[in-house]
Design a protein around this motif. Structure first.
Motif, mmCIF file in Angstrom:
data_model
loop_
_atom_site.group_PDB
_atom_site.id
_atom_site.type_symbol
_atom_site.label_atom_id
_atom_site.label_comp_id
_atom_site.label_asym_id
_atom_site.label_seq_id
_atom_site.Cartn_x
_atom_site.Cartn_y
_atom_site.Cartn_z
ATOM 1 N N VAL A 1 0.852 -1.190 0.000
ATOM 2 C CA VAL A 1 0.000 0.000 0.000
ATOM 3 C C VAL A 1 0.888 1.240 0.000
ATOM 4 N N LYS A 2 0.771 2.033 -1.055
ATOM 5 C CA LYS A 2 1.625 3.202 -1.226
ATOM 6 C C LYS A 2 1.061 4.409 -0.471
ATOM 7 N N ASP B 1 -10.150 -1.567 -1.612
ATOM 8 C CA ASP B 1 -8.933 -1.802 -2.398
ATOM 9 C C ASP B 1 -7.721 -1.934 -1.478
ATOM 10 N N ILE B 2 -7.638 -1.041 -0.492
ATOM 11 C CA ILE B 2 -6.502 -1.060 0.431
ATOM 12 C C ILE B 2 -6.505 -2.350 1.243
ATOM 13 N N LYS B 3 -7.666 -2.754 1.709
ATOM 14 C CA LYS B 3 -7.752 -3.989 2.488
ATOM 15 C C LYS B 3 -7.337 -5.186 1.643
ATOM 16 N N ALA B 4 -7.727 -5.173 0.375
ATOM 17 C CA ALA B 4 -7.348 -6.278 -0.513
ATOM 18 C C ALA B 4 -5.840 -6.298 -0.735
ATOM 19 N N ASP C 1 -2.089 -7.239 10.014
ATOM 20 C CA ASP C 1 -2.513 -6.605 11.258
ATOM 21 C C ASP C 1 -2.759 -5.113 11.077
ATOM 22 N N VAL C 2 -2.584 -4.603 9.855
ATOM 23 C CA VAL C 2 -2.893 -3.205 9.567
ATOM 24 C C VAL C 2 -4.365 -3.036 9.172
ATOM 25 N N VAL C 3 -5.004 -4.105 8.712
ATOM 26 C CA VAL C 3 -6.397 -4.034 8.256
ATOM 27 C C VAL C 3 -7.332 -3.471 9.333
ATOM 28 N N ILE D 1 -10.799 1.146 11.281
ATOM 29 C CA ILE D 1 -11.059 2.206 12.263
ATOM 30 C C ILE D 1 -11.100 3.567 11.562
ATOM 31 N N ILE D 2 -10.143 3.800 10.666
ATOM 32 C CA ILE D 2 -10.116 5.068 9.938
ATOM 33 C C ILE D 2 -11.406 5.242 9.138
#
Length: 327
Positions: A218-219, A242-245, A252-254, A259-260
């Motif tokens: 993820v950029k 898209d970011i979650k994918a 562990d960032v998902v 939350i965001i």
């Protein structure tokens, strides 16, 4: 909730410059009001049964439902006629907020409901959302389900309850990278809204470095979009899904990304209440915001990040709603 209550108390103390931390008494003050952010206590009754302290008040979801109804339109017109000069954009927010509070006991139920919704928005944007950001950006146990239904404001006491702590996210050491990304996203927005309309290379490079600390997939540009930062014209859209994918189901960032997304949606709910009529527009002006479209999670959390030790990175917005720490 045993860990959440003292953590919330510490965040209130950090945001308001208080030395003592008592989660039941500490308040965040802002122009024209104050809010006490609280976590309900929970007691174990048996192995499978818990009892929770009653969180009295109305959720932001319920407030939004009312403002979408027909009763709110008429009540808003009456409210503006009754208050008159108190809703003049040139008036100070403290005077306007006092006028709103003073009329509550004498207002008809629909008008009182509209007034209450305005006060709840203030408590949300000045209190609950900064505290939620502080929990995550300090590396404490963050609230894992911060949607508008779990944010409840009690007009009688000024308490703003954060409920349903069944899911918490341990942010830990990742908080430093998230804090820096939020500050850099704020700086990027500033760069794109000033002459030149180009993000400074040092901001891009620093953002790429911090994004790499969280994930190789993820950029920084994707984090900018998730946080609602301004974008360069050639950027393609990237959604939360898209970011979650890209992160993958086991990252562990998902949970932090979720939350965001949830907190941002709660902020947009508050903005929707403000957009309902002129009184809300005036409140936005009081908080140093040129327009409601500029209000967003990034504005609030970048102010929190600056208080937690990252350099102040100004956007085109003011963050005067956030009390400066006492030195």
């Amino acid at each position: 909730t045993e860990r959440a209550r003292p953590a919330v108390g510490r965040c209130v103390a950090t945001l308001s410059g208080q030395e003592d931390t008592d989660p039941d008494t500490d308040v965040l003050k802002y122009p024209g009001g104050q809010v006490r952010v609280r976590v309900p206590q929970v007691w174990g009754i048996s192995k499978y049964l818990l009892r929770q302290e009653f969180a009295r008040g109305q959720s932001l979801n319920k407030a939004a439902e009312f403002m979408r109804g027909g009763a709110a339109d008429g009540a808003a017109r009456v409210l503006e006629q009754v208050l008159g000069s108190a809703l003049d954009p040139a008036a100070k927010e403290a005077s306007r907020m006092r006028a709103l509070q003073d009329m509550l006991p004498y207002a008809t139920p629909p008008v009182a409901h509209v007034v209450g919704n305005l006060l709840s928005v203030g408590a949300s944007l000045h209190g609950a959302v900064p505290v939620l950001g502080c929990l995550m950006l300090k590396g404490d146990d963050a609230h894992g389900d911060p949607h508008a239904g779990n944010m409840i404001h009690d007009l009688k006491t000024g308490d703003f309850w954060l409920t349903d702590w069944g899911t918490v996210v341990k942010v830990g050491d990742r908080a430093d990278a998230f804090r820096k990304i939020i500050s850099l996203a704020s700086r990027a927005t500033y760069d794109l809204t000033t002459p030149g309309n180009k993000i400074a290379p040092r901001v891009v490079n620093a953002g790429a470095e911090q994004a790499g600390r969280l994930s190789d997939n993820v950029k920084f540009e994707a984090w900018l979009q998730l946080l609602g930062a301004a974008q360069e014209d050639d950027e393609t859209g990237t959604s939360l899904q898209d970011i979650k994918a890209e992160l993958g189901p086991h990252s562990d960032v998902v949970p932090v990304v979720e939350i965001i997304g949830l907190t941002s949606a709660a902020v947009q709910t508050s903005i929707g209440l403000l957009e309902s009529f002129d009184a809300g527009q005036h409140m936005a002006a009081d908080w140093g915001l040129r327009g409601l479209s500029e209000v967003g999670l990034l504005v609030i959390w970048s102010g929190v990040a600056s208080l937690l030790g990252d350099p102040q990175v100004a956007t085109t917005n003011s963050v005067d709603w956030l009390p400066p720490p006492r030195r």
